[in-house]
Design an enzyme around this catalytic site. Structure first.
Site, PDB file in Angstrom:
ATOM      1  N   TRP A  71      -1.459  90.163 -52.533  1.00 44.86           N
ATOM      2  CA  TRP A  71      -1.805  89.698 -50.931  1.00 44.86           C
ATOM      3  C   TRP A  71      -1.946  90.861 -49.895  1.00 44.86           C
ATOM      4  O   TRP A  71      -2.906  90.740 -48.942  1.00 44.86           O
ATOM      5  CB  TRP A  71      -0.735  88.562 -50.375  1.00 44.86           C
ATOM      6  CG  TRP A  71      -0.891  87.218 -51.229  1.00 44.86           C
ATOM      7  CD1 TRP A  71      -0.069  86.565 -51.906  1.00 44.86           C
ATOM      8  CD2 TRP A  71      -2.025  86.672 -51.151  1.00 44.86           C
ATOM      9  NE1 TRP A  71      -0.761  85.489 -52.646  1.00 44.86           N
ATOM     10  CE2 TRP A  71      -1.852  85.576 -52.126  1.00 44.86           C
ATOM     11  CE3 TRP A  71      -3.323  86.611 -50.501  1.00 44.86           C
ATOM     12  CZ2 TRP A  71      -2.799  84.342 -52.082  1.00 44.86           C
ATOM     13  CZ3 TRP A  71      -4.162  85.618 -50.844  1.00 44.86           C
ATOM     14  CH2 TRP A  71      -3.951  84.493 -51.526  1.00 44.86           C
ATOM     15  N   ASP A 108       2.964  89.088 -43.282  1.00 46.28           N
ATOM     16  CA  ASP A 108       2.509  88.043 -43.991  1.00 46.28           C
ATOM     17  C   ASP A 108       3.702  87.105 -44.499  1.00 46.28           C
ATOM     18  O   ASP A 108       3.939  87.494 -45.810  1.00 46.28           O
ATOM     19  CB  ASP A 108       1.520  88.155 -44.976  1.00 46.28           C
ATOM     20  CG  ASP A 108       0.932  86.889 -45.574  1.00 46.28           C
ATOM     21  OD1 ASP A 108       1.608  85.871 -45.587  1.00 46.28           O
ATOM     22  OD2 ASP A 108      -0.022  87.262 -46.387  1.00 46.28           O
ATOM     23  N   LYS A 128       3.396  76.796 -48.677  1.00 43.10           N
ATOM     24  CA  LYS A 128       4.697  77.116 -49.571  1.00 43.10           C
ATOM     25  C   LYS A 128       5.953  76.679 -49.182  1.00 43.10           C
ATOM     26  O   LYS A 128       6.514  76.009 -49.968  1.00 43.10           O
ATOM     27  CB  LYS A 128       4.579  78.744 -49.797  1.00 43.10           C
ATOM     28  CG  LYS A 128       3.631  79.288 -50.682  1.00 43.10           C
ATOM     29  CD  LYS A 128       2.236  79.910 -50.014  1.00 43.10           C
ATOM     30  CE  LYS A 128       1.285  80.315 -51.277  1.00 43.10           C
ATOM     31  NZ  LYS A 128       0.296  81.226 -50.599  1.00 43.10           N
TER      32      LYS A 128
END
Ligand SMILES: *Cc1c(COP(=O)(O)O)cnc(C)c1O
Length: 359
Positions: A102, A171, A195
């Site tokens: 990511w 993030d 999530k």
């Protein structure tokens, strides 16, 4: 009806109590005669749902008053562009820490807008994070971006980088709400909801007020934090149902004791699973023990020929979505807030039993 233990990395399991409440309220929310899905986002009922969700998150995370909470669309992936578009403020570069898949995506997007200085990285193929003393931070950077929890590699930062006066952007997609955080250390915290917050389609952005209002020329209206901040996230139609469900999750967390209690539970779950992996030669986790994620636990079998049997037998035992990400292979157990301790115990028992039969 029987519910399984779902170890999906995202969209991921939601608390059963939340789903039941949503079911009860599905056709008629609080006597309104309507589903939340059918309500105008500008009506008084929905405005109260939206406001309650925001205050729930503010209370859980102890978000200071000089931060705005935005309820957006576009996923965490849109933030990869929104961050540089809004935060460069005339500067030419930003610092990024690269610890996994990511981070790499955020870096690739930022490179379209600015010079990216890689302020630190884990050596290729090593599942760790750079030591804080080794970070090569640029005092003139517009901001520093990092990924506190790499969902795919299962790597987590054991520290919060100290960036001085340079805004820290994180993030938090796969670790938000897993434990308390000191929001005041950050310029921006952003997270896709799917999530640990709620259903896919909602993105939560917590942004310090002084970082809003100086977007680059040409920034699309929808990519400007000022647009959403100035309209209480109702410049256009927000993801109303996801926002409502997130509010129910925030209430569920509060009723369960808040983030201190979640942290203790999450740590216990992760420790139990890592202990099971470490205690066996049959299973392996590649991550530096100091940087192991509480939320995403990748592991491999010593004999990868057994992967398919592991997955199908686990599935039969009601343990679902354990296949590892295609880039890492093996297995991955995502154990977010909604995964009960009993689910982790069931996985551990299954793993021991599988090893006995196949080891
Ligand atoms: C899942 C994930 C993303 C991508 O989120 P989208 O909402 O699908 O854009 C980004 N970063 C991290 C750390 C993630 O876990």
């Amino acid at each position: 009806m029987s519910r399984v233990y779902n170890f999906s990395a995202g969209p991921a399991a939601l608390p059963e109590d939340v789903l039941k409440q949503a079911q009860e309220e599905l056709l008629d929310w609080h006597g309104s005669g309507m589903s939340v899905m059918e309500m105008s986002h500008r009506g008084k009922e929905y405005m109260s749902i939206a406001a309650e969700a925001e205050s729930g998150l503010r209370e859980l995370m102890a978000i200071p008053d000089n931060y705005r909470v935005l309820f957006l669309q576009g996923g965490a992936s849109s933030q990869f562009a929104m961050v540089p578009l809004n935060l460069l403020k005339g500067k030419s570069g930003a610092d990024y820490i690269n610890t996994g898949s990511w981070s790499k995506k955020a870096i690739a997007e930022a490179k379209r807008y600015c010079d990216v200085n890689i302020a630190g990285a884990n050596p290729e193929g090593q599942f760790t994070v750079p030591a804080e003393a080794d970070l090569n931070l640029n005092a003139d950077a517009a901001y520093v971006h990092y990924t506190p929890n790499e969902t795919i590699q299962g790597i987590e930062f054991p520290y919060v980088p100290d960036t001085g006066d340079v805004p820290l952007v994180a993030d938090f997609s796969s670790t938000i709400l897993s434990r308390p955080v000191d929001v005041s250390k950050y310029g921006i915290i952003y997270a896709g909801a799917q999530k640990n917050i709620g259903p896919a389609g909602l993105t939560v952005v917590i942004v310090r007020e002084d970082l809003i209002g100086d977007a680059a020329d040409g920034t699309p209206t929808m990519f400007n934090y000022a647009t959403h901040s100035g309209a209480d996230s109702m410049y256009n139609t927000p993801p109303t149902y996801g926002w409502y469900l997130a509010g129910l999750v925030f209430k569920w967390l509060k009723n369960n004791g808040g983030l201190d209690v979640m942290a203790a539970v999450n740590e216990r779950k992760a420790e139990a699973l890592y202990a099971a992996i470490d205690g066996s030669d049959f299973y392996n986790n590649p991550v530096d023990p100091a940087c192991r994620s509480w939320m995403n636990v990748p592991f491999t079998l010593a004999d990868s020929e057994l992967d398919a049997a592991f997955l199908s037998e686990a599935s039969e035992a009601g343990l679902k979505t354990l296949k590892g990400h295609r880039s890492v292979g093996g297995m991955r157990a995502s154990i977010y807030n909604a995964m009960p301790e009993a689910g982790v115990q069931a996985l551990i028992e299954f793993m021991a039993d599988f090893e006995k039969r196949h080891g």
